[in-house]
Design a protein around this motif. Structure first.
Motif, PDB file in Angstrom:
ATOM      1  N   UNK A 222       9.132  31.314 125.746  1.00  0.00           N
ATOM      2  CA  UNK A 222       8.975  32.278 126.826  1.00  0.00           C
ATOM      3  C   UNK A 222       9.839  31.948 128.034  1.00  0.00           C
ATOM      4  N   UNK A 223       9.916  30.665 128.370  1.00  0.00           N
ATOM      5  CA  UNK A 223      10.643  30.327 129.584  1.00  0.00           C
ATOM      6  C   UNK A 223      12.146  30.388 129.387  1.00  0.00           C
TER       7      UNK A 223
ATOM      8  N   UNK B 229       2.570  38.102 130.005  1.00  0.00           N
ATOM      9  CA  UNK B 229       3.913  37.867 129.483  1.00  0.00           C
ATOM     10  C   UNK B 229       4.725  39.149 129.456  1.00  0.00           C
TER      11      UNK B 229
ATOM     12  N   UNK C   7      -3.257  36.973 128.287  1.00  0.00           N
ATOM     13  CA  UNK C   7      -2.041  36.145 128.354  1.00  0.00           C
ATOM     14  C   UNK C   7      -0.842  36.983 127.953  1.00  0.00           C
TER      15      UNK C   7
ATOM     16  N   UNK D 221      -8.857  36.874 125.880  1.00  0.00           N
ATOM     17  CA  UNK D 221      -7.947  35.958 126.578  1.00  0.00           C
ATOM     18  C   UNK D 221      -6.543  36.023 126.022  1.00  0.00           C
ATOM     19  N   UNK D 222      -6.450  36.113 124.700  1.00  0.00           N
ATOM     20  CA  UNK D 222      -5.113  36.211 124.103  1.00  0.00           C
ATOM     21  C   UNK D 222      -4.405  37.462 124.611  1.00  0.00           C
TER      22      UNK D 222
ATOM     23  N   UNK E  93       2.397  36.521 116.996  1.00  0.00           N
ATOM     24  CA  UNK E  93       1.164  36.359 116.226  1.00  0.00           C
ATOM     25  C   UNK E  93       0.812  34.924 115.898  1.00  0.00           C
ATOM     26  N   UNK E  94       1.779  33.990 115.921  1.00  0.00           N
ATOM     27  CA  UNK E  94       1.368  32.622 115.620  1.00  0.00           C
ATOM     28  C   UNK E  94       0.809  31.916 116.847  1.00  0.00           C
ATOM     29  N   UNK E  95       0.954  32.535 118.033  1.00  0.00           N
ATOM     30  CA  UNK E  95       0.372  31.911 119.220  1.00  0.00           C
ATOM     31  C   UNK E  95      -0.824  32.720 119.721  1.00  0.00           C
ATOM     32  N   UNK E  96      -0.611  34.016 119.848  1.00  0.00           N
ATOM     33  CA  UNK E  96      -1.613  34.857 120.521  1.00  0.00           C
ATOM     34  C   UNK E  96      -2.289  35.807 119.546  1.00  0.00           C
ATOM     35  N   UNK E  97      -2.376  35.445 118.286  1.00  0.00           N
ATOM     36  CA  UNK E  97      -3.021  36.240 117.239  1.00  0.00           C
ATOM     37  C   UNK E  97      -2.300  37.583 117.090  1.00  0.00           C
TER      38      UNK E  97
END
Lengths: 379, 147, 336
Positions: free
Chosen positions: C307-308, C146, C142, C138-139, C225-229
């Motif tokens: 991101x936005x 992006x 996502x 899943x990471x 890496x702090x959000x999506x590994x």
């Protein structure tokens, strides 16, 4: 995917029906700062529901409190929140002193304030570096640890431990604060003030950081009240609640300091509260160093401590908020019940409600701004 | 709006509670209220109306009296006032209503109390094991717990 | 013998071997440079154990990565999972074939060099997307989403800038573009303000887009890496990950080379002396590594953007500004 009346309507209108998926964040995840697991129901990158699942390093400190004497429980208190060990020991020591009516010499009280505030600064330093890591800025944590190292050296010289101090004793301290420590602390205060300014210039005023934190993760004062959130979280929501002022303990009433309050309720407000708190802590240390009297560092304490039957509470302002110890004694040498009310537990409990509808990076930035220490939640 | 001690005392006395004013310097709280176990929601509502915030919910196992005590701590953001509400339930059947509808923050505290003491909070939305392992059937803070 | 070496296919082959060797060595030592640079910025020594001042660290890293098992997690699309690292590595290698390192040092002097670089450069996105998609994580998915939206957003201002440059230079031959900038730094496209007063702004837009296209901090949404590994690379281990890593640095080299050629006069000397031949190649490398150092510097100084706001930056600021520069250049070329 559940096709309900609502999604069917959307589908006929030409939009895809809403699909969600479950994202299992943790217990091993870089943003979790330990073993916190958050089960997120996601709609794309939007969070519909984020349920924290805790207990991965639960150690049952409260049970340990019931099977050893009052004094033998002291080292445990440092290990609940290892980043602000001094405050936790202070609360337990304070509760026992209040119940047993033990007088604490003034010199010990001042030494407690100095070491507590040093510990607060070092704890905020870790938070600051870790938050920036969450936001993808790698460098600040090394600067923070550089300064924290100086505090750890000072405290190590005082009590031999760098993290789990266990420096306070019933009625006083483990040993006296020497001149080298007092001088070192004074030098540290002088060293730290320009460093805080540098942090402000380098990091706080950075446009990317401000965009990441401003208006992100609003937590209203009412939400804090309903969930019992305290510490910088509540002060970032415009409420000047600080245990040092609300339930004065030790020699804090004699010291002059401000409670930093920001009314924006967002992550930046919580960030600013902690940055200002470091400055105020330096002020407190400076005053306490001026006022600390000579004298004994430990009062008269019976060799075998037996507390009178009854119940006592004692709360302190730890780095993360209100930490309360409730002890119940049945007159024996060991406690009947020790309840530890930890700030991170309450601060995290509002996460589910506060993170609803946020996008993943913002939710993680908000989690960073709550300053969670997982052993503090799990106990 | 800061609550006054007199008003709170009157409110709690009306709730069939035994109200005891305490010396803060000795106890760490100002008001100790003992209510019957079916009145805790009403007691929490009084605290909510007065602007109190939930501090903690916890239990004490009084095995000698064969009773369990549930203690609710409340603190106030703006006034230096601390209230403790306590109630007792029989050890054989420890059940009382949840206050998580009044204070959502009590949700976690009650789950924890359920874990440690086996006290059931009826009407609680999510009474699953919390800090203990998922399959835990024991309650370690009961005084008769043998590991 | 020498004659054999100058036959066209052999020459191109030799250049390609050279480029691959250059890219690999470059990637390996850029990692060391990055770690050393990060260490310098963070007041610590960085790797310093393997060899003198850590000079053997990349070799040790390479051996470690090579010795690891290439794992294909169960349930993944194993073909795409294996193909993605190849697809991410091939485009920068091909792009480097048309990059002139000096007056005559170029593998393939294409007339449409600029077009070639951009058409191959955009394959990178697809490779990351496929890698993330095939990972069945899943990471990673996502992150793939992006990457696609980020690259679509930043391709537009970048190409608008390139069109502006095309109008100014009138050629797509990279060697020709550099030759037009001969004779000192005031002839560089960066400072040709009489053609378009916004020229320095164009360079900044190009540089920002280059950072975003190569997924470098502060725009490293793909890795985050702090959000999506580890984003799209979460499921990759061993050399699979190593190739992604090398491709990132190869892409930085391509991006910075293009910036050097388009704006900073390529192999031209900034003061007019010591130009041509190997001096040219030296000037090119100096400019290239100065830009690469800037990229490293930025990474270790700034936190990651949201991101936005990243997409807003592109759609609301960079695209309008680059459109204005494009129009202004057209108007000024027509009038003057």
């Amino acid at each position: 995917m559940n096709v309900t009346k609502e999604t069917l309507h959307l589908a006929t209108a030409g939009d895809a029906p809403q699909e969600t998926f479950v994202l299992n964040l943790g217990p091993q995840h870089p943003a979790a700062h330990g073993v916190l697991r958050v089960l997120m129901t996601m709609d794309g990158e939007w969070i519909q529901r984020a349920e924290p699942i805790i207990g991965y390093i639960h150690r049952m400190h409260e049970k340990m409190g019931e099977n050893r004497t009052w004094a033998k429980f002291l080292p445990n208190t440092s290990r609940i929140d290892y980043l602000s060990a001094m405050h936790y020991t202070h609360a337990f020591v304070g509760a026992v002193e209040r119940a047993a009516k033990i007088e604490v010499p003034l010199r010990a009280e001042y030494a407690r304030v100095i070491t507590s505030e040093l510990n607060r600064i070092s704890s905020h330093m870790v938070w600051w570096g870790a938050l920036l890591l969450d936001l993808g800025g790698f460098t600040p944590i090394l600067y923070a640890f550089d300064d924290r190292e100086k505090i750890l050296d000072l405290l190590e010289a005082l009590c031999g431990a760098r993290l789990t101090y266990c420096y306070y004793r019933f009625g006083g301290l483990y040993n006296d604060v020497d001149d080298a420590f007092l001088k070192g602390t004074r030098d540290f205060v002088k060293h730290m003030q320009p460093r805080l300014k540098m942090y402000r210039d380098l990091v706080t005023d950075n446009i990317i950081l401000r965009k990441r934190l401003e208006e992100i993760g609003p937590i209203s004062a009412e939400l804090c009240r309903k969930y019992g959130a305290t510490g910088p979280v509540i002060r970032g929501s415009g409420v000047a609640y600080d245990v040092r002022r609300a339930e004065p303990y030790s020699v804090y009433p004699k010291l002059d300091f401000k409670i930093p309050v920001y009314h924006e309720c967002d992550s930046m407000a919580r960030y600013m509260v902690r940055m200002d708190e470091m400055e105020q802590s330096l002020r407190i240390i400076d005053q306490a160093l001026d006022q600390i009297p000579a004298g004994p560092f430990i009062g008269k304490v019976p060799r075998v401590l037996k507390l009178p039957v009854g119940e006592t509470c004692y709360a302190v302002e730890a780095a993360r908020g209100r930490f309360m110890v409730r002890i119940v004694s049945d007159g024996k040498e060991i406690p009947y019940r020790v309840k530890l009310r930890t700030p991170s537990f309450s601060n995290l409990s509002l996460y589910e409600e506060a993170s609803r509808g946020m996008i993943l990076p913002d939710a993680l930035a908000m989690m960073g701004s709550l300053d969670l220490v997982i052993p503090d939640i799990d106990r | 709006m800061n609550p006054s001690l007199e008003q709170l005392t009157a409110d709690y006395t009306a709730l069939a509670g035994q109200v005891e004013t305490c010396d803060f310097a000795l106890k760490g709280y100002h008001l100790s209220v003992a209510v019957p176990s079916n009145q805790v929601v009403a007691a929490a509502e009084i605290a909510d109306r007065a602007g109190f915030s939930i501090d903690a919910v916890t239990g004490v196992d009084w095995i000698a009296q064969n009773e369990m005590e549930v203690v609710y701590d409340f603190f106030h953001f703006t006034s230096p006032l601390r209230v403790v509400v306590r109630t007792r339930v029989p050890r054989a059947e420890p059940e009382l209503p949840t206050i998580s509808a009044v204070f959502p923050g009590a949700n976690w505290h009650e789950r924890e109390t359920h874990d440690f003491f086996g006290i059931c909070f009826t009407g609680h939305p999510n009474m699953k094991p919390f800090l203990l392992p998922e399959d835990a059937t024991f309650h370690p803070l009961r005084k008769d717990y043998q590991p | 013998m020498m004659k054999f070496l100058t036959i066209e296919p052999v020459r191109v082959l030799l250049y390609l071997v050279g480029i691959i060797a250059f890219t690999a060595a470059n990637a390996a030592y850029l990692v060391l440079a990055e770690r050393k640079g990060a260490g310098r910025i963070q007041r610590r020594p960085g790797p310093n154990e393997a060899g003198w001042a850590g000079i053997l660290q990349p070799v040790a890293d390479g051996i470690k990565l090579l010795a690891k098992q290439v794992m294909v997690p169960p349930g993944t699309d194993s073909l795409l999972f294996r193909a993605a690292p190849l697809m991410v590595m091939a485009p920068p290698l091909l792009c480097l074939a048309v990059i002139p390192f000096g007056d005559t040092i170029v593998a393939c002097n294409l007339n449409i060099g600029l077009l070639f670089v951009f058409s191959f450069g955009s394959i990178n996105v697809m490779a990351l997307m496929l890698g993330g998609w095939a990972s069945r994580n899943k990471f990673a998915i996502i992150s793939s989403a992006r990457v696609v939206s980020q690259n679509v957003a930043y391709e537009i201002p970048m190409l608008l800038v390139v069109i502006t440059m095309l109008m100014v230079t009138g050629t797509m031959n990279l060697g020709e573009i550099v030759r037009q900038q001969a004779g000192g730094f005031w002839h560089w496209n960066l400072l040709k303000v009489w053609v378009n007063p916004f020229m320095p702004v164009t360079f900044i837009i190009f540089f920002i887009c280059m950072l975003a296209e190569t997924n470098r901090a502060p725009f490293d949404m793909a890795e985050a890496e702090s959000e999506l590994v580890a984003g799209a690379f979460t499921e990759y281990g061993g050399m699979g990950f190593g190739v992604f890593f090398m491709a990132e640095y190869a892409n930085i080299v391509v991006g910075c080379s293009l910036a050097t050629i388009l704006f900073l006069g390529g192999w031209q000397s900034p003061i007019g002396v010591l130009s041509g031949g190997w001096f040219g190649a030296a000037w090119f490398l100096v400019k290239l590594y100065a830009l690469i150092f800037t990229v490293i510097w930025i990474r270790w100084t700034f936190p990651r953007t949201q991101f936005y706001s990243l997409l807003n930056l592109s759609w609301k600021i960079l695209i309008p500004v680059s459109l204005v520069t494009l129009l202004l250049t057209g108007v000024m070329m027509k009038i003057l």
